[in-house]
Design a protein around this motif. Sequence first.
Motif, PDB file in Angstrom:
ATOM      1  N   GLN A 194       0.734  -1.216  -0.061  1.00 47.02           N
ATOM      2  CA  GLN A 194      -0.049  -0.072   0.028  1.00 47.02           C
ATOM      3  C   GLN A 194       0.957   1.229  -0.098  1.00 47.02           C
ATOM      4  O   GLN A 194       0.563   2.257  -0.842  1.00 47.02           O
ATOM      5  N   ARG A 195       2.089   1.271   0.674  1.00 47.20           N
ATOM      6  CA  ARG A 195       2.748   2.417   0.737  1.00 47.20           C
ATOM      7  C   ARG A 195       3.442   2.577  -0.663  1.00 47.20           C
ATOM      8  O   ARG A 195       3.555   3.786  -0.981  1.00 47.20           O
ATOM      9  N   LEU A 196       3.895   1.469  -1.250  1.00 46.79           N
ATOM     10  CA  LEU A 196       4.188   1.725  -2.612  1.00 46.79           C
ATOM     11  C   LEU A 196       3.285   2.281  -3.521  1.00 46.79           C
ATOM     12  O   LEU A 196       3.664   3.326  -4.283  1.00 46.79           O
ATOM     13  N   SER A 197       1.965   1.786  -3.273  1.00 49.31           N
ATOM     14  CA  SER A 197       0.937   2.645  -4.440  1.00 49.31           C
ATOM     15  C   SER A 197       0.850   4.099  -3.740  1.00 49.31           C
ATOM     16  O   SER A 197       0.534   4.778  -4.902  1.00 49.31           O
ATOM     17  N   GLU A 198       1.057   4.249  -2.618  1.00 49.53           N
ATOM     18  CA  GLU A 198       1.024   5.859  -2.315  1.00 49.53           C
ATOM     19  C   GLU A 198       1.994   6.550  -2.941  1.00 49.53           C
ATOM     20  O   GLU A 198       1.929   7.764  -3.243  1.00 49.53           O
ATOM     21  N   GLU A 245     -17.360   0.939   2.451  1.00 46.23           N
ATOM     22  CA  GLU A 245     -18.552   1.111   1.573  1.00 46.23           C
ATOM     23  C   GLU A 245     -18.123   1.044  -0.030  1.00 46.23           C
ATOM     24  O   GLU A 245     -19.177   1.374  -0.870  1.00 46.23           O
ATOM     25  N   TRP A 246     -17.191   0.623  -0.306  1.00 45.17           N
ATOM     26  CA  TRP A 246     -16.805   0.281  -1.912  1.00 45.17           C
ATOM     27  C   TRP A 246     -17.818  -0.603  -2.652  1.00 45.17           C
ATOM     28  O   TRP A 246     -18.118  -1.480  -2.194  1.00 45.17           O
ATOM     29  N   GLN A 247     -18.365  -0.172  -3.604  1.00 43.93           N
ATOM     30  CA  GLN A 247     -19.172  -1.135  -4.382  1.00 43.93           C
ATOM     31  C   GLN A 247     -18.624  -1.353  -5.785  1.00 43.93           C
ATOM     32  O   GLN A 247     -17.932  -0.633  -6.278  1.00 43.93           O
ATOM     33  N   LEU A 276     -10.118   2.226   8.131  1.00 45.01           N
ATOM     34  CA  LEU A 276     -11.304   2.963   7.344  1.00 45.01           C
ATOM     35  C   LEU A 276     -10.682   4.524   7.237  1.00 45.01           C
ATOM     36  O   LEU A 276     -10.566   5.006   8.135  1.00 45.01           O
ATOM     37  N   THR A 277     -11.039   5.167   6.121  1.00 44.43           N
ATOM     38  CA  THR A 277     -10.468   6.643   5.953  1.00 44.43           C
ATOM     39  C   THR A 277     -11.526   7.277   5.191  1.00 44.43           C
ATOM     40  O   THR A 277     -12.179   6.466   4.047  1.00 44.43           O
ATOM     41  N   PRO A 278     -11.931   8.573   5.169  1.00 48.34           N
ATOM     42  CA  PRO A 278     -12.760   9.364   4.535  1.00 48.34           C
ATOM     43  C   PRO A 278     -12.575   9.248   2.966  1.00 48.34           C
ATOM     44  O   PRO A 278     -11.176   9.686   2.758  1.00 48.34           O
ATOM     45  N   ASP A 279     -13.399   9.321   1.890  1.00 49.46           N
ATOM     46  CA  ASP A 279     -13.389   9.263   0.659  1.00 49.46           C
ATOM     47  C   ASP A 279     -14.237  10.407   0.119  1.00 49.46           C
ATOM     48  O   ASP A 279     -15.549  10.177   0.432  1.00 49.46           O
ATOM     49  N   HIS A 280     -13.875  11.408  -0.583  1.00 48.62           N
ATOM     50  CA  HIS A 280     -14.720  12.529  -1.332  1.00 48.62           C
ATOM     51  C   HIS A 280     -15.433  11.833  -2.397  1.00 48.62           C
ATOM     52  O   HIS A 280     -14.583  11.252  -3.155  1.00 48.62           O
ATOM     53  N   HIS A 337      -9.155   0.122  -1.212  1.00 45.19           N
ATOM     54  CA  HIS A 337      -9.980   0.751  -2.114  1.00 45.19           C
ATOM     55  C   HIS A 337      -9.733   2.151  -2.229  1.00 45.19           C
ATOM     56  O   HIS A 337     -10.273   2.748  -3.240  1.00 45.19           O
ATOM     57  N   GLN A 338      -9.195   2.810  -1.249  1.00 40.78           N
ATOM     58  CA  GLN A 338      -8.614   4.058  -1.400  1.00 40.78           C
ATOM     59  C   GLN A 338      -7.746   4.202  -2.553  1.00 40.78           C
ATOM     60  O   GLN A 338      -7.753   5.116  -3.365  1.00 40.78           O
ATOM     61  N   VAL A 339      -6.655   3.364  -2.359  1.00 43.62           N
ATOM     62  CA  VAL A 339      -5.936   3.285  -3.716  1.00 43.62           C
ATOM     63  C   VAL A 339      -6.388   2.835  -4.924  1.00 43.62           C
ATOM     64  O   VAL A 339      -6.015   3.639  -5.839  1.00 43.62           O
ATOM     65  N   MET A 340      -7.491   1.964  -4.896  1.00 45.44           N
ATOM     66  CA  MET A 340      -8.159   1.593  -6.216  1.00 45.44           C
ATOM     67  C   MET A 340      -8.964   3.065  -6.509  1.00 45.44           C
ATOM     68  O   MET A 340      -8.805   2.981  -7.967  1.00 45.44           O
ATOM     69  N   LYS A 341      -9.598   3.715  -5.891  1.00 38.57           N
ATOM     70  CA  LYS A 341     -10.196   4.688  -6.388  1.00 38.57           C
ATOM     71  C   LYS A 341      -9.228   5.754  -6.957  1.00 38.57           C
ATOM     72  O   LYS A 341      -9.572   6.351  -7.868  1.00 38.57           O
ATOM     73  N   LYS A 342      -8.208   5.934  -6.314  1.00 32.83           N
ATOM     74  CA  LYS A 342      -7.161   6.918  -6.973  1.00 32.83           C
ATOM     75  C   LYS A 342      -6.807   6.443  -8.443  1.00 32.83           C
ATOM     76  O   LYS A 342      -6.438   7.301  -9.248  1.00 32.83           O
ATOM     77  N   ASN A 343      -6.693   5.047  -8.538  1.00 33.69           N
ATOM     78  CA  ASN A 343      -6.245   4.651  -9.648  1.00 33.69           C
ATOM     79  C   ASN A 343      -7.461   4.847 -10.838  1.00 33.69           C
ATOM     80  O   ASN A 343      -7.202   5.042 -12.123  1.00 33.69           O
TER      81      ASN A 343
END
Length: 215
Positions: A57-61, A118-120, A143-147, A172-178
Amino acid sequence: MTSKIYSADKTKYKQKTVSQRIEALFLNNLGKVVTRQQIIAAATDPITKKEPENWHQRLSELRTDKGYTILSWRDSRDLANQEYLMPHADLRPKAAKRVLPLAACWESVLQRADHKCEWQEDGQACMLAEGEKDPIGGGTVKLTPDHVTPHSINPDADRADPKQWQALCGRHQVMKKNYWDSGSGKINLIGILQSASKSQKEEALKFLNAYFGNE
Ligand SMILES: [Zn+2]
């Protein structure tokens, strides 16, 4: 001296955080192949010798948040499975500074979400709960907030509105950024293709071949 770093160098990286140690490893090896084992060795805590479970995950960030280009076998056919390469140290322009929900707003998002991601995807919710083990990405779920719609952001109004936010696990935070370039509001098509499965890539290739009139 070869370009490879062996596990004897385990304590070579003394930076404070996992992310900083991985960053230093890549910057020391620009244009060279870096293996998964080397990343884990560099990421290992220099004092406790604890191997971090969230190194991936750190690598993805480093890619998504810091803007580094780090290629993997998904991006380049020259790289084998579990090999990575930072071709240069140039950073892509950073997205605007992150806006976060107000504490009370985030609390009601977590209640709505029942403290689960809550990722769908295809109508299926992720549902990983805070503190659980992530069976796919490894590590403990935080869990962290995603706009929800970063392109339409109205920071002052949105920070207090739970409907504008969702709770996401780290994966899913990382996936959303992708999937979504929050800087420009555009879909990150290459990011989608990189994270797609082989059969999805084949489908995309078939489509492109038909589109461009290749056989
Ligand atoms: Zn999730």
